[in-house]
Each structure stands twice: as structure tokens, then as C-alpha cells.
Design an enzyme around this catalytic site. Sequence first.
Site, PDB file in Angstrom:
ATOM      1  N   HIS A 106       0.827  -1.207   0.000  1.00  0.00           N
ATOM      2  CA  HIS A 106       0.000   0.000   0.000  1.00  0.00           C
ATOM      3  C   HIS A 106       0.863   1.260   0.000  1.00  0.00           C
ATOM      4  CE1 HIS A 106      -3.666  -2.357   1.069  1.00  0.00           C
ATOM      5  NE2 HIS A 106      -2.767  -3.143   1.614  1.00  0.00           N
ATOM      6  N   LYS A 108     -11.190  11.820   6.603  1.00  0.00           N
ATOM      7  CA  LYS A 108     -10.142  10.821   6.422  1.00  0.00           C
ATOM      8  C   LYS A 108      -9.050  11.120   7.443  1.00  0.00           C
ATOM      9  CE  LYS A 108      -9.878  12.184   2.026  1.00  0.00           C
ATOM     10  NZ  LYS A 108      -9.658  11.182   1.011  1.00  0.00           N
ATOM     11  N   ARG A 109      -8.105  10.219   7.649  1.00  0.00           N
ATOM     12  CA  ARG A 109      -6.981  10.512   8.550  1.00  0.00           C
ATOM     13  C   ARG A 109      -6.335  11.828   8.133  1.00  0.00           C
ATOM     14  NH1 ARG A 109      -5.274   6.492  12.451  1.00  0.00           N
ATOM     15  NH2 ARG A 109      -3.599   7.977  12.826  1.00  0.00           N
ATOM     16  N   LYS A 162      -2.661  14.383   2.295  1.00  0.00           N
ATOM     17  CA  LYS A 162      -4.099  14.392   1.972  1.00  0.00           C
ATOM     18  C   LYS A 162      -4.633  15.822   1.868  1.00  0.00           C
ATOM     19  CE  LYS A 162      -5.216   9.835   4.038  1.00  0.00           C
ATOM     20  NZ  LYS A 162      -6.030   9.096   3.047  1.00  0.00           N
ATOM     21  N   THR A 221     -10.020   4.776  -0.591  1.00  0.00           N
ATOM     22  CA  THR A 221     -11.273   4.028  -0.687  1.00  0.00           C
ATOM     23  C   THR A 221     -12.446   4.889  -0.231  1.00  0.00           C
ATOM     24  OG1 THR A 221     -10.840   3.134   1.509  1.00  0.00           O
ATOM     25  CG2 THR A 221     -10.272   1.736  -0.371  1.00  0.00           C
ATOM     26  N   LYS A 235     -16.859   5.161  -1.396  1.00  0.00           N
ATOM     27  CA  LYS A 235     -18.068   5.160  -0.571  1.00  0.00           C
ATOM     28  C   LYS A 235     -18.950   6.351  -0.950  1.00  0.00           C
ATOM     29  CE  LYS A 235     -14.941   3.598   3.028  1.00  0.00           C
ATOM     30  NZ  LYS A 235     -14.169   4.074   4.196  1.00  0.00           N
TER      31      LYS A 235
HETATM   32  C1  LIG Z   1     -12.959   4.478   4.241  1.00  0.00           C
HETATM   33  C2  LIG Z   1     -12.356   4.926   5.501  1.00  0.00           C
HETATM   34  C3  LIG Z   1     -11.048   5.434   5.511  1.00  0.00           C
HETATM   35  C4  LIG Z   1     -10.234   5.612   4.252  1.00  0.00           C
HETATM   36  O1  LIG Z   1     -10.558   6.843   3.666  1.00  0.00           O
HETATM   37  P1  LIG Z   1      -9.628   7.527   2.560  1.00  0.00           P
HETATM   38  O2  LIG Z   1     -10.460   8.673   2.075  1.00  0.00           O
HETATM   39  O3  LIG Z   1      -9.392   6.510   1.495  1.00  0.00           O
HETATM   40  O4  LIG Z   1      -8.374   7.954   3.249  1.00  0.00           O
HETATM   41  C5  LIG Z   1     -10.514   5.833   6.726  1.00  0.00           C
HETATM   42  N1  LIG Z   1     -11.221   5.742   7.870  1.00  0.00           N
HETATM   43  C6  LIG Z   1     -12.486   5.281   7.892  1.00  0.00           C
HETATM   44  C7  LIG Z   1     -13.215   5.218   9.196  1.00  0.00           C
HETATM   45  C8  LIG Z   1     -13.087   4.844   6.716  1.00  0.00           C
HETATM   46  O5  LIG Z   1     -14.346   4.374   6.759  1.00  0.00           O
END
Ligand SMILES: *Cc1c(COP(=O)(O)O)cnc(C)c1O
Length: 715
Positions: free
Chosen positions: A259, A451-452, A457, A562, A566
Site C-alpha cells: 500500500h 479521512k486521517r 491528503k 477508498t 463510498k
Molecule cells: C474508508 C475509511 C477510511 C479511508 O478513507 P480515505 O479517504 O481513502 O483515506 C478511513 N477511515 C475510515 C473510518 C473509513 O471508513
Amino acid sequence: MSCLVFSLPFKEGDAALGNGGLARLSACQMDSLATLDFPAWGYGLRYQYGLFRQIIVDGFQHEQPDYWLNFGNPWEIERVQVSYAVKFYGTVEEEVSNGSNYKVWIPGETVEAVAYDNPIPGYGTRNAINLRLWAAKPSGQYDLESYNTGDYINAVVNRQKAEIISNVLYPDDRSYQGKELRLKQQYFFVSASIQDIIRRFKDVHDNFDEFTEKIALQINDTHPSLAIIEVMRVLFDEEHLGWDKAWDIVCKIFSFTTHTVQPEGLEKIPVDLMGSLLPRHLQIIYDINYKFMEELKKKFGQDYSRHARMSIVEEGAVKSIRMANLSIVCCHKVNGVSRVHFELLKTRVFKDFYDLWPLKFQYKTNGVTQRRWIVVSNPSLCAVISKWLGTEAWVRNIDLLAGLRDYASDADLQQEWRMVKKINKMRLAEYIETLSGVKVSLDAMFDVQIKRIHEYKRQLLNVLGIIHRYDCIKSMNESDRRKVVPRVCIIGGKAAPGYEIAKKIIKLCHAVAEKVNNDPGVGDLLKLIFIPDYNVSVAELVIPGSDLSQHVSTAGHEASGTGSMKFLMNGCLLLATADGSTVEIIEEIGADNMFLLGARVSEVPALRDQGASVRVPLQFVRVVRMVRDGYFGFKDYFESLCDTVENGKDFYLLGADFASYLEAQAAADLAFVNQEKWTRMSILSTSGSGRFSSDRTIEEYAEQTWGIEPCKCPF
Ligand SMILES: *Cc1c(COP(=O)(O)O)cnc(C)c1O
């Protein structure tokens, strides 16, 4: 609307046994494996403390322990009879058996691993698979000596320390510190899992002839890569199969998903640490590396710099083991997680290995499960989709979603689609009000980045964009203000506890929110909300209620991402850079149906080379100046944050991408005014999201990496 009075749509906390995208990916993949009837098992650690809970005090992040097992966990089955001894430390000795020499590892410490099973039922099938999590317990073997010396209390206390191993999850995603406890966790996890896999195989087989046909092991990043060495050790030292036979088996069963995009991000374990904790494993790693180096010499002659780059052992101030090199050498496949990532692996991160073994490298673009991210989290949308497709079959067969494309302009569907969004925005607005006391307008565009928190980012790009928007609104006359599309900007995410810059970004969000939300001259035109404690449950609430979502990593830094998938499934439009899986999302839904911005992967290196002379718009200089001058308070505290994006130090190119970012935001405003157009784009986003189901990812793994077929439950 009293039925919509706020309450969190869950009664228990998350099992937060991972950090972010990486672990959530595994959860989606487990759901797909079960649903598609694959005979799969997942292994992991049963941490007592999952990822910390984030609380915000005066705008600063504080971490609180997540003692999630306090009130029991009804979903797990404790298997007291499934337990294994895991060894640490000690020495390696020689033993002669049947005229041959064998190495025997005499451990210095033994800890018991007890299995806790978490069944994962497939959807619309009788298949259920198992997620087996290991908890550390004191070993049943007593150290008689310490009991006999009379120090009974200390002996008991020391035994109890064994449980520390599975106590707490390390909260840093994508950075490794080479800590002893972390390595202990990794080996504890790996040793218990491999013992379990071999025991289950031996229950039905007398020898290892069919081992490679029955077993395929996927290594999710390098964290469990010691499993490779553990299998080698068991087959060679304990099963006495001989090196070549053991090596042949290892090379056939293991495959590796990476990754990482940055070579500096790869995991390294100091040799001293490995040698003290796992003395026999270090020897085996050296033996594998010796043979590998011999192979390189045959192939590339005296190209010593190449040998040094590819070696599993890194020389230097701290001699260490490169876990990724180890994994590549021993695995039959190396998977990237998106096409862009695959290209970076081939040309940058693992170029030498790609030159040597081009056929080892593949990619399987990540996906997420529609069962959680539409069916569970957005039941209203789920109902509308099923109604218009005339079937619920898309829940198991995501390709059917493409059927919505035909109705993207249908006025009736559009109206139902908007109603669903409204209901979800209402739910989210109530959550926001309970949380922060801020009332937000449902007519505003809900613009979300969750996101983190990471510099790459670029949440800071978002915040600076919000400051720019605020600044513009402040200087407008009344007639221009009437044309402004109102926005509710929502940001959420955890910063690793030691990540100073990320924590400052969180504080800046709060400082800007304080100013903007309380400015009577701005009103509903702009609100900024930081949602604390971002986790899966929060995501399930926020994503369905978003109009726009941001995925604006500096191109070449997000392996896949990811979160975007969503949002896409939920009909949220993306404002994004052409990074990671977004490049493939563009191909599926078309660039016209999203708001693209920023430098591309291929343009980033040249921009970086320009350093301080890179073109930065005046608006960028101005907004950074506002932060520097203390417009939002905390002048001294934000200084080092501002320093990361100016004076040639803007490694993540916020300044270079800022003009393009503002243009994309303006395009989003324009599109939002035309609700028919916006709704059409939204429907096309959902209908084009099929490729990003983890069902597709898992089918590709099954066919191309594991060579397995579905195994329908016979009853
Ligand atoms: C999907 C998800 C992530 C990953 O999000 P990215 O936008 O790809 O960084 C991180 N934390 C949670 C709780 C998620 O559901």
C-alpha cells in the site's frame, strides 16, 4: 419530523481494530469473501484498546483510550481450546536427529495466544467465514525458578505482563518506528496464525504434498510479512522438509499487497532488535538473502549498487531488515492497489525488482462493499435504487447499478433522489447541531472531507480554500452575496498522536470555524464544522448526507484511497486530484461528472524541482498571510504550519495547486445552482460506481492470485 430526533444509529461502539483505510479495506474484503462463497479466513489481533477516541478541547485533539471490551463483546466466540504457545528471545542451538543437523530455538519467553472467533456471514448465502483474532495470555508453563526463589508476588506480576502484547493498537498509520513491542505484536499475530493454519491442515493431511494446493496466504502490507519466515522455520526446522522443499512451498503460497507509494515509507526492522527477539528468524532471513544475492550476481554481475538497493538487509548507521524486499523476494505475486499505484511500483518504488521479475507485479484496484456503504448506511437510497432497477439483486451483483444510467435525467427519479439526499442531510444536520450547537441550512451544499489527517491528503488546502471563500464573502456587496452558493464545510479525521503538523491542522480548522461560524455578516453562506472522532460509524452517517466530497491528495501520494468510492456509491460528487483510484473513477463516470483539479502524477516531480520559484497565486499568499498574522489567533502556534507551505518548502504543492483548487470549487458552485444537472451527475456517480465494489477486487484476487473458486455451502 419528530421521528428524526437525533440519536446515533448504533448502540455499541466500533471495533476499531485498525487505523484507517488499510484495515477498513480488509473488513470490506471479508464481507465480499463471505458473500461470494469463498472458503476464506481472516486473522488479526484482538486489541483490548482499539484506535484512540479523539476528543477536542479548545480546538486541540486529545486522545482517550478506547476500552471497547468493557461491557463484553457479544459477537465473538472465545475458543479457550484453540491456543498456541508463541516464543520470543532466547538462543538457537544445534541438534542432531537422524544423522542430520537441525537448528533448535530455545525461547527465553513464552506467551499463549488464545483464539476469539468473529463469524462474518455472507449476504444472501448460507456461507459464513471466520475472522480469528488472537489475545495474549500468560503461558501455562511456569517458570519454576522464580516461584522457588520466594518472590511469589513478582513472579505473578511478571507472568501477567504477557497480556501487554495484544493490549493496544499503534495509532500511526503509514509510519514505522522499529519499536520492540510492535515487532512482538507482529510476530505474536503471525506465529499464532501460522500454527493454526498448519494445525488445521495437518488435521486432515499426513504430509505436506497438498499444502500449496490447499493454502494461499495474502500478506496485507508488510506488517504480517514475518509469516513468510515463520512458515520457512516450521517446515525446515520442525518438519524437517529440507531447505529447497520448504522454500518451494513458501514461494507458492504467499502473495503480497503493498500500500506504499514512497520508498521512505517502507517498514524496516533494526537487525539488533530482530536478532534479540527472534534469533532464528534473523538467521533464516540472512540465509534467504545470501541465496538471493548469489542469484543477483549471476544475473547482473558486479553491479554492487543494485545489489545494495535490492538486498533484504540494509547496511548503514542502523543495520536493518527491509520487510518489503523480504516480501517481494519470497512471494509469487506483488499487488498494487490501483493502476496509478502499479505504475509507481514499476517505475519508482520497486523498479529494480520489476526489472528482475516483471511477471510478479500486478494490481487489483481496491473496492468497498455496497452492503455496508449503501444498504446499511443509506437505507433510503437503497430503496430507491431497488425500486428503479426493479430488483434487489444489485446488492450481490453490483454491475446492475449501471442500469440507473438510463434514468439519470428522469424527473421522477431525480425528485426521489433529491428527497433521499434531503433526509440524509437532515440526519447529519441534527448530529452537527447536537455536537457543536451550530445550525446549518439544508439548502447549503454539504462539502465533506473525512479521512486521517495527513499533510499529503491536504486538509490544509481545504482550510485555506475556506479562508479564501470567507475573505471573498466579507468583501462582497449585497447583490454579489445573493449569488453565493451557501456551503457547509465538514472536516473530520484523527491525527496520529505524535504528528505535530497534523494536530496543528486540526487546531486551524477550529480556529477558522470559530471566526466564520460566529460572523453575523456571513450567516448561512458559510459554515465550517469539525466532526470529532471520525470512525466507521461516523462515516456511515456523514457520507450519505454529503453533496460534495474532497479527495485532494498531492498526485502520486495516495496509493488508492477508498473513501472516494463510498461517496461515489452514495451519489456524492467528487472534487479530486487525479491520484490513486480516482484516475479509474474518471474513466468510469467521465471527467464531466466530477470536479478535477491539480497537477497530475507526471507533473509533480517537475513542480517540486522548481522549489521556491514555483508559481503560486496571490490568493494563496494572502490566505497564508492571514493565518501568519494571527487573523484566527494562535499566531505563534500556526507559524510552523505556515512554514510547511511557503518559501520553497511546500513539498505537497498546496500553493501550486491552489488556483486549480479554487477553479474546481467554483465549478462545483456553478453546477449546484442547476439542481437538475447536479442530480443527474449524482445519479451517474452511483450508477458508475460498480467497478469499485470489493466484490470485483475479491473476484480478481481469487482468479489471478489465489487460484480458488467459490465453494457453495452444501446445506
Ligand atoms: C474508508 C475509511 C477510511 C479511508 O478513507 P480515505 O479517504 O481513502 O483515506 C478511513 N477511515 C475510515 C473510518 C473509513 O471508513
